[in-house]
Every structure is written in C-alpha cells, then in structure tokens.
Write a protein that holds these residues in place. Structure first.
Motif, PDB file in Angstrom:
ATOM      1  N   ALA A 147     -36.363 -25.590  21.818  1.00 43.27           N
ATOM      2  CA  ALA A 147     -34.928 -25.365  21.631  1.00 43.27           C
ATOM      3  C   ALA A 147     -34.367 -24.265  22.519  1.00 43.27           C
ATOM      4  N   SER A 148     -35.111 -23.181  22.677  1.00 43.36           N
ATOM      5  CA  SER A 148     -34.597 -22.082  23.498  1.00 43.36           C
ATOM      6  C   SER A 148     -34.477 -22.515  24.960  1.00 43.36           C
ATOM      7  N   LYS A 149     -35.463 -23.270  25.447  1.00 44.14           N
ATOM      8  CA  LYS A 149     -35.423 -23.749  26.839  1.00 44.14           C
ATOM      9  C   LYS A 149     -34.300 -24.771  27.026  1.00 44.14           C
ATOM     10  N   VAL A 150     -34.152 -25.672  26.072  1.00 42.95           N
ATOM     11  CA  VAL A 150     -33.094 -26.684  26.161  1.00 42.95           C
ATOM     12  C   VAL A 150     -31.717 -26.021  26.139  1.00 42.95           C
ATOM     13  N   GLY A 151     -31.517 -25.079  25.227  1.00 41.45           N
ATOM     14  CA  GLY A 151     -30.229 -24.399  25.137  1.00 41.45           C
ATOM     15  C   GLY A 151     -29.881 -23.638  26.398  1.00 41.45           C
ATOM     16  N   THR A 152     -30.853 -22.904  26.933  1.00 38.75           N
ATOM     17  CA  THR A 152     -30.631 -22.147  28.170  1.00 38.75           C
ATOM     18  C   THR A 152     -30.420 -23.091  29.348  1.00 38.75           C
ATOM     19  N   GLY A 153     -31.188 -24.185  29.376  1.00 37.64           N
ATOM     20  CA  GLY A 153     -31.049 -25.166  30.448  1.00 37.64           C
ATOM     21  C   GLY A 153     -29.672 -25.820  30.449  1.00 37.64           C
ATOM     22  N   ILE A 154     -29.191 -26.187  29.273  1.00 35.86           N
ATOM     23  CA  ILE A 154     -27.865 -26.808  29.166  1.00 35.86           C
ATOM     24  C   ILE A 154     -26.784 -25.844  29.649  1.00 35.86           C
ATOM     25  N   THR A 156     -27.051 -23.525  31.927  1.00 33.54           N
ATOM     26  CA  THR A 156     -27.111 -23.506  33.397  1.00 33.54           C
ATOM     27  C   THR A 156     -26.533 -24.783  33.993  1.00 33.54           C
ATOM     28  N   ILE A 157     -26.933 -25.910  33.431  1.00 35.53           N
ATOM     29  CA  ILE A 157     -26.476 -27.214  33.940  1.00 35.53           C
ATOM     30  C   ILE A 157     -24.955 -27.335  33.856  1.00 35.53           C
ATOM     31  N   LEU A 158     -24.391 -26.966  32.721  1.00 35.83           N
ATOM     32  CA  LEU A 158     -22.937 -27.064  32.546  1.00 35.83           C
ATOM     33  C   LEU A 158     -22.199 -26.134  33.497  1.00 35.83           C
ATOM     34  N   GLN A 159     -22.737 -24.931  33.699  1.00 37.88           N
ATOM     35  CA  GLN A 159     -22.102 -23.994  34.631  1.00 37.88           C
ATOM     36  C   GLN A 159     -22.091 -24.561  36.044  1.00 37.88           C
ATOM     37  N   LYS A 219     -33.668 -38.880  42.394  1.00 39.45           N
ATOM     38  CA  LYS A 219     -33.650 -38.224  41.081  1.00 39.45           C
ATOM     39  C   LYS A 219     -34.040 -36.756  41.211  1.00 39.45           C
ATOM     40  N   SER A 220     -35.089 -36.492  41.964  1.00 37.73           N
ATOM     41  CA  SER A 220     -35.566 -35.120  42.147  1.00 37.73           C
ATOM     42  C   SER A 220     -34.523 -34.266  42.844  1.00 37.73           C
ATOM     43  N   ALA A 221     -33.922 -34.822  43.901  1.00 37.41           N
ATOM     44  CA  ALA A 221     -32.916 -34.078  44.666  1.00 37.41           C
ATOM     45  C   ALA A 221     -31.686 -33.789  43.821  1.00 37.41           C
ATOM     46  N   LEU A 222     -31.250 -34.783  43.060  1.00 39.02           N
ATOM     47  CA  LEU A 222     -30.060 -34.621  42.228  1.00 39.02           C
ATOM     48  C   LEU A 222     -30.318 -33.629  41.096  1.00 39.02           C
ATOM     49  N   ALA A 223     -31.479 -33.728  40.475  1.00 41.61           N
ATOM     50  CA  ALA A 223     -31.823 -32.826  39.380  1.00 41.61           C
ATOM     51  C   ALA A 223     -31.856 -31.378  39.846  1.00 41.61           C
ATOM     52  N   GLU A 224     -32.434 -31.145  41.024  1.00 41.15           N
ATOM     53  CA  GLU A 224     -32.499 -29.771  41.526  1.00 41.15           C
ATOM     54  C   GLU A 224     -31.120 -29.257  41.904  1.00 41.15           C
ATOM     55  N   ALA A 225     -30.273 -30.117  42.436  1.00 41.42           N
ATOM     56  CA  ALA A 225     -28.922 -29.707  42.812  1.00 41.42           C
ATOM     57  C   ALA A 225     -28.100 -29.336  41.584  1.00 41.42           C
ATOM     58  N   HIS A 230     -35.593 -23.934  38.047  1.00 38.77           N
ATOM     59  CA  HIS A 230     -36.062 -23.451  36.750  1.00 38.77           C
ATOM     60  C   HIS A 230     -35.676 -24.364  35.585  1.00 38.77           C
ATOM     61  N   GLN A 231     -34.578 -25.086  35.711  1.00 38.14           N
ATOM     62  CA  GLN A 231     -34.118 -25.947  34.617  1.00 38.14           C
ATOM     63  C   GLN A 231     -34.195 -27.429  34.972  1.00 38.14           C
ATOM     64  N   LEU A 232     -34.889 -27.735  36.041  1.00 38.82           N
ATOM     65  CA  LEU A 232     -34.998 -29.124  36.508  1.00 38.82           C
ATOM     66  C   LEU A 232     -35.581 -30.045  35.445  1.00 38.82           C
ATOM     67  N   ASN A 233     -36.618 -29.580  34.731  1.00 35.27           N
ATOM     68  CA  ASN A 233     -37.257 -30.463  33.742  1.00 35.27           C
ATOM     69  C   ASN A 233     -36.353 -30.708  32.530  1.00 35.27           C
ATOM     70  N   VAL A 234     -35.458 -29.757  32.223  1.00 39.43           N
ATOM     71  CA  VAL A 234     -34.509 -29.970  31.124  1.00 39.43           C
ATOM     72  C   VAL A 234     -33.543 -31.092  31.485  1.00 39.43           C
ATOM     73  N   PHE A 235     -33.003 -31.035  32.702  1.00 35.55           N
ATOM     74  CA  PHE A 235     -32.059 -32.063  33.135  1.00 35.55           C
ATOM     75  C   PHE A 235     -32.730 -33.426  33.226  1.00 35.55           C
ATOM     76  N   THR A 236     -33.932 -33.460  33.791  1.00 32.92           N
ATOM     77  CA  THR A 236     -34.654 -34.728  33.934  1.00 32.92           C
ATOM     78  C   THR A 236     -34.960 -35.341  32.569  1.00 32.92           C
ATOM     79  N   ALA A 237     -35.397 -34.503  31.626  1.00 32.65           N
ATOM     80  CA  ALA A 237     -35.693 -34.994  30.271  1.00 32.65           C
ATOM     81  C   ALA A 237     -34.435 -35.537  29.614  1.00 32.65           C
ATOM     82  N   MET A 238     -33.337 -34.848  29.815  1.00 30.47           N
ATOM     83  CA  MET A 238     -32.059 -35.259  29.240  1.00 30.47           C
ATOM     84  C   MET A 238     -31.610 -36.608  29.786  1.00 30.47           C
ATOM     85  N   MET A 239     -31.710 -36.767  31.083  1.00 25.21           N
ATOM     86  CA  MET A 239     -31.288 -38.015  31.708  1.00 25.21           C
ATOM     87  C   MET A 239     -32.209 -39.185  31.318  1.00 25.21           C
TER      88      MET A 239
END
Length: 297
Positions: A147-154, A156-159, A219-225, A230-239
């Motif tokens: 949960a802490s990683k997902v919350g922090t990742g979200i 970053t992603i939204l920003q 997918k990798s390029a878009l996720a990193e962008a 640091h939060q790439l795996n959160v975005f990939t898991a979400m998608m």
C-alpha cells in the motif's frame, strides 16, 4: 455518557469514542454533538476494515481533508449517488467505497485507505474524485500488495500526468516529456479541442484501453516516461490490471457500495468480539452510574 451511548451503538469502547471526538474537534469541528457523530462513524470504520481507532482516524482525516474537508465530512454529498438517501454524507461515502473494495477485491480496506492517505491531496488537485482514486488504487494494490508503494507511486504518476512544464527563461508553458511520450508512443491526445489539457483520469483510462496492444518496448518506454524508474513497476502493475479499475468504478457508480459499512458493522455487533465490547461498555456505564450515584449522596 454520550460517548458511552455512541460506543454501544457501534460496539466500540467509549475511550475510543472520546479520543476520536477530541481528534474531530481539533480537526475543525466546533460542535461537540457533530464531533461525536464523526467519532461514531470513525469507530464503525475501524470495525469494518479491522484497524485500531487511531489508524481509522488517521485514514479518514488524510483523505477527507482533501475531498471536501474534515469539518464538512458529515454534510450530504452534492452529487447524486444511486441508492443513497439525501442525507448520505461524504464521510459515509468514503467508508463505503473503501469497505466495498475490501469485501470484493484482493485488497484490504486498510491498504486502500493507506494508499489514499499518500495520494489523495494530489489526486484531488488534479481533478480526480474519490471513486476514481480508489479505482486506481485497487488496480495497483491487487498485484503489488504494497500500500505504501502504491500510494507513493500513484502520487508520482499523477503529478507527471499534469503534462505541462514552464520555461525558466521566458515563463512559456509547453507539454512536458511525459505528455509528448503519451502522444507519440500511445497515440493519445493530451489536449482537448479547445487546446486545454484533458482530464487526468480520462488519459489514464485511454492508456489502459490500449495498453495490451503496445509492444513490450513501447510499454517499457511509456511506463518510464510516466512513472520514472522508481515507480515504473507501480504503473505497469496498474495498467496490466486496469480491467479491475474499470470494474470497481462501474460497480460503485451503480450504487453497489452504498450502505455496505452499516450492514458490515451490524454483523460485527452480532459477532463474538462485538458482543464482548458491548458487555464491557454496559459494565463500564453501570460502574460510572453507581459511582456518580454514591457521590451524590
């Protein structure tokens, strides 16, 4: 006395009610009766997501402060919710949305609330509502169970999805590298017909819809962008799990979550632990009444 009565109504100790009431008064309530009502709801939330009172207060405060404010938590929500009465409050809506995820998805209510506590402020600023935020959390938390990683990742992603940057040289505004990558790699427009940035959740939804059609490299390029290293795996898991976000959102928009906290707490009151708490509170009330009576003589 009021704290004892409130505790007995929801099968929670009067000490929890008193502490939660004090917390509510410190957070913006100026009416003691309203603060006790807030505390009673918070106690119910603690029961249904199985956390202690302090955590329940923390989770509610961190999210409600962003979505409407603590002092307005008991006010009826302004948008119509299918199946809800006109008294349905913003606080009760949050409790129901979290508890619905807890009961119907591979997440705990505590994890959803924890992730929300880390991302609610940014989500609200960027135009998401509570339902959309919790849908995103469900999509990320099911596969990652962190949960802490997902919350922090979200957060970053939204920003990053704001899509804009400002030139330090002349103050001009242009699309950032995240927005450019989304348009180039995913073929998704970041601006609407009027030249304004599109809704953040709409953009995420569009990416989720075409995610499975992208190549592994894209997918990798878009996720990193979008998320950074640091939060790439959160975005990939979400998608990869975006269908769950869609499912959750469709269900809660259909009113499926309305009333689940009250029903769940009614079952808790009838449980062994609930009955023990009620007996303890009745005994505490009897002792206090006896002491008060003796002192009055």
């Amino acid at each position: 006395k009021k704290a004892t009565e409130a505790g007995q109504e929801v099968a929670r100790s009067s000490i929890d009610i008193i502490n939660s009431t004090a917390n509510a008064l410190q957070s913006g309530f100026h009416n003691v009766s309203k603060a006790i009502e807030y505390a009673k709801n918070s106690a119910m939330f603690a029961n249904v997501i199985d956390v202690d009172q302090e955590k329940a207060d923390k989770y509610l405060k961190s999210t409600l402060a962003s979505f409407g404010g603590i002092s307005k938590a008991l006010d009826p929500i302004t948008t119509k919710v299918k199946g809800a009465t006109k008294e349905y409050s913003n606080m009760m809506q949050m409790m129901d949305l979290v508890n619905y995820a807890n009961n119907n998805y591979a997440v705990t209510g505590a994890d959803v609330a924890e992730a929300s506590s880390r991302s609610a402020s940014v989500a609200k600023t960027l135009g998401l509502d509570m339902k959309e935020l919790f849908a995103i959390i469900v999509a990320g938390q099911e596969p990652l169970q962190n949960a802490s990683k997902v919350g922090t990742g979200i957060k970053t992603i939204l920003q990053n999805l704001t899509g804009l940057k400002t030139s330090a040289k002349d103050g001009s505004i242009s699309m950032n590298k995240t927005a450019l990558a989304i348009e180039k790699i995913a073929g998704i427009k970041m601006k609407d017909a009027n030249g304004q940035m599109r809704d953040t959740f709409e953009i995420l939804s569009d990416i989720g819809e075409i995610w499975d059609t992208l190549s592994k490299d894209n997918k990798s390029a878009l996720a990193e962008a979008i998320a950074g290293k640091h939060q790439l795996n959160v975005f990939t898991a979400m998608m990869n799990n975006w269908q769950q976000a869609k499912k959750y959102l469709n269900e809660v928009n259909n009113g499926d979550a309305v009333g689940v906290s009250l029903r769940e707490n009614a079952r808790y009151i009838d449980s062994v632990q609930g009955k023990i708490t009620l007996l303890q509170e009745k005994f505490r009330s009897l002792v206090n009444t006896t002491i008060d009576s003796n002192m009055a003589k």
